[in-house]
Scaffold this active site. Structure first.
Site, PDB file in Angstrom:
ATOM      1  N   ASP A 190     -11.437   2.675   4.123  1.00  7.87           N
ATOM      2  CA  ASP A 190     -11.904   1.858   3.991  1.00  7.87           C
ATOM      3  C   ASP A 190     -13.288   0.987   3.765  1.00  7.87           C
ATOM      4  O   ASP A 190     -14.067   0.113   3.389  1.00  7.87           O
ATOM      5  CB  ASP A 190     -11.639   1.005   4.987  1.00  7.87           C
ATOM      6  CG  ASP A 190     -10.770   0.148   5.170  1.00  7.87           C
ATOM      7  OD1 ASP A 190     -10.156  -0.389   3.552  1.00  7.87           O
ATOM      8  OD2 ASP A 190      -9.596  -0.610   6.025  1.00  7.87           O
TER       9      ASP A 190
ATOM     10  N   GLN B 171      -5.366  -1.647   9.797  1.00  7.51           N
ATOM     11  CA  GLN B 171      -5.101  -2.481   9.158  1.00  7.51           C
ATOM     12  C   GLN B 171      -6.128  -3.686  10.091  1.00  7.51           C
ATOM     13  O   GLN B 171      -5.473  -3.882  11.243  1.00  7.51           O
ATOM     14  CB  GLN B 171      -3.671  -3.122   8.855  1.00  7.51           C
ATOM     15  CG  GLN B 171      -2.632  -4.675   8.114  1.00  7.51           C
ATOM     16  CD  GLN B 171      -3.958  -4.433   6.403  1.00  7.51           C
ATOM     17  OE1 GLN B 171      -3.776  -3.331   5.902  1.00  7.51           O
ATOM     18  NE2 GLN B 171      -4.079  -5.414   6.604  1.00  7.51           N
TER      19      GLN B 171
ATOM     20  N   LYS C  13       0.962  -1.126  -0.310  1.00 12.28           N
ATOM     21  CA  LYS C  13       0.101   0.385  -0.159  1.00 12.28           C
ATOM     22  C   LYS C  13       0.304   1.055   0.061  1.00 12.28           C
ATOM     23  O   LYS C  13       1.024   2.243  -1.094  1.00 12.28           O
ATOM     24  CB  LYS C  13      -1.420  -0.089   0.974  1.00 12.28           C
ATOM     25  CG  LYS C  13      -1.822  -0.980   1.112  1.00 12.28           C
ATOM     26  CD  LYS C  13      -3.002  -0.913   2.686  1.00 12.28           C
ATOM     27  CE  LYS C  13      -3.688  -1.815   2.744  1.00 12.28           C
ATOM     28  NZ  LYS C  13      -4.324  -2.266   3.854  1.00 12.28           N
TER      29      LYS C  13
END
Length: 301
Positions: free
Chosen positions: A125, A102, A58
């Protein structure tokens, strides 16, 4: 469709590269015209090997797109109070347009509490309860990256999805439910099925579009697929290969499904690359919204 006909393979890797190219162009414009650089902050707690690889990837792709990347790696024993304090600092930082914590988090941390502490406008997200509600009621939301990637692949393939019959296999909050909402938003007729659906093969056979996100290796067989249907396989499962080494397989039995489907995503190389591409797209979208600027076309739901 004759048995020997093989489906068109949907190249997620190539399409993801195209999306990242569009993101980079928009980032360059934001810098040149407005002096703004989109910034993505990724928070990793602990040292889960898969998460570490993912976070590295990422960060690399964020920088390649011309954006700022802020990585926060915290020890596994980090307290909830410390993590929430970091999220609060990132919420208040105008250089940060997207925040991603995460998952999975270490067991002593409450994932829902942490995710819902993120500013919904920076929740790239799309997991915050406010974004879930906005998506469910057809309002402007931050959309989870994997379903958004699936939607962009389907739009690229079909143009309009209006009136198409779609079956989503899997009811997770991360893929199944938001995928169904996105398909409804594009005027498809949507069924959410799952492992307990009665006569699942028959339900799947009625679909023009099948999105498999059930988390069971090669569960969906070729004879479940309607000839000419489009199959989007979200599954990533590690299984033992013929030589004893682990291989990645999807939720669909690719060999048999590819003989029947009109188009199909492979595993790997299908939906997977789209997830990070859509994370970058979401960060640019969040940046544009934060600054009252027009959103980039073709990068959002």
């Amino acid at each position: 469709m004759p048995a020997e006909t093989t489906a068109r393979v949907i190249d997620g890797k190539a399409f993801a590269a195209k999306i990242r190219g569009r993101v980079a162009e928009h980032v360059a414009r934001l810098k040149a015209e407005h002096g703004i650089t989109p910034g993505l902050a990724v928070v990793l707690v602990g040292e889960d090997p898969a998460s570490s690889v993912y976070v590295r990837s990422k960060g690399k792709q964020t920088l390649e797109a011309g954006m700022n990347s802020f990585e926060h790696k915290l020890p596994p024993e980090t307290s909830e109070e410390e993590l929430l304090a970091l999220v609060a600092r990132l919420n208040a930082d105008p250089a940060v347009h997207g925040i991603l914590v995460q998952l999975p988090l270490p067991k002593h941390l409450n994932s829902d509490l942490v995710i819902n502490s993120i500013d919904p406008a920076k929740d790239v997200d799309g997991f915050h309860i406010s974004n879930v509600g906005l998506l469910g009621t057809g309002q402007k939301a931050m959309v989870p990256c994997t379903p958004l990637g699936c939607l962009l692949l389907l739009r690229d393939l079909h143009g309009s999805l209006s009136g198409m019959n779609a079956v989503v296999i899997g009811r997770s909050n991360i893929v199944g439910k938001p995928m169904a909402q996105l398909l409804l938003g594009d005027s498809a007729t949507v069924t959410i099925a799952h492992s307990r659906t009665k006569d699942l093969p028959e339900v799947v056979r009625r679909a023009d579009i099948v999105v498999a996100a059930v988390g069971r290796p090669e569960m969906i067989q070729g004879d479940w697929i309607r000839p000419g249907a489009t199959v989007i396989d979200v599954g990533i499962n590690r299984t033992a290969g013929p030589n004893g080494k682990d291989v990645l397989v999807g939720d669909v039995d690719y060999a048999s499904a590819a003989q029947v489907a009109g188009a199909i995503t492979p595993v790997p190389g299908g939906v997977g690359p789209m997830t990070i591409a859509c994370l970058l797209a979401n960060t640019v979208t969040a940046c544009c919204r934060a600054n009252g600027l027009p959103e980039p076309e073709g990068l959002a739901a």
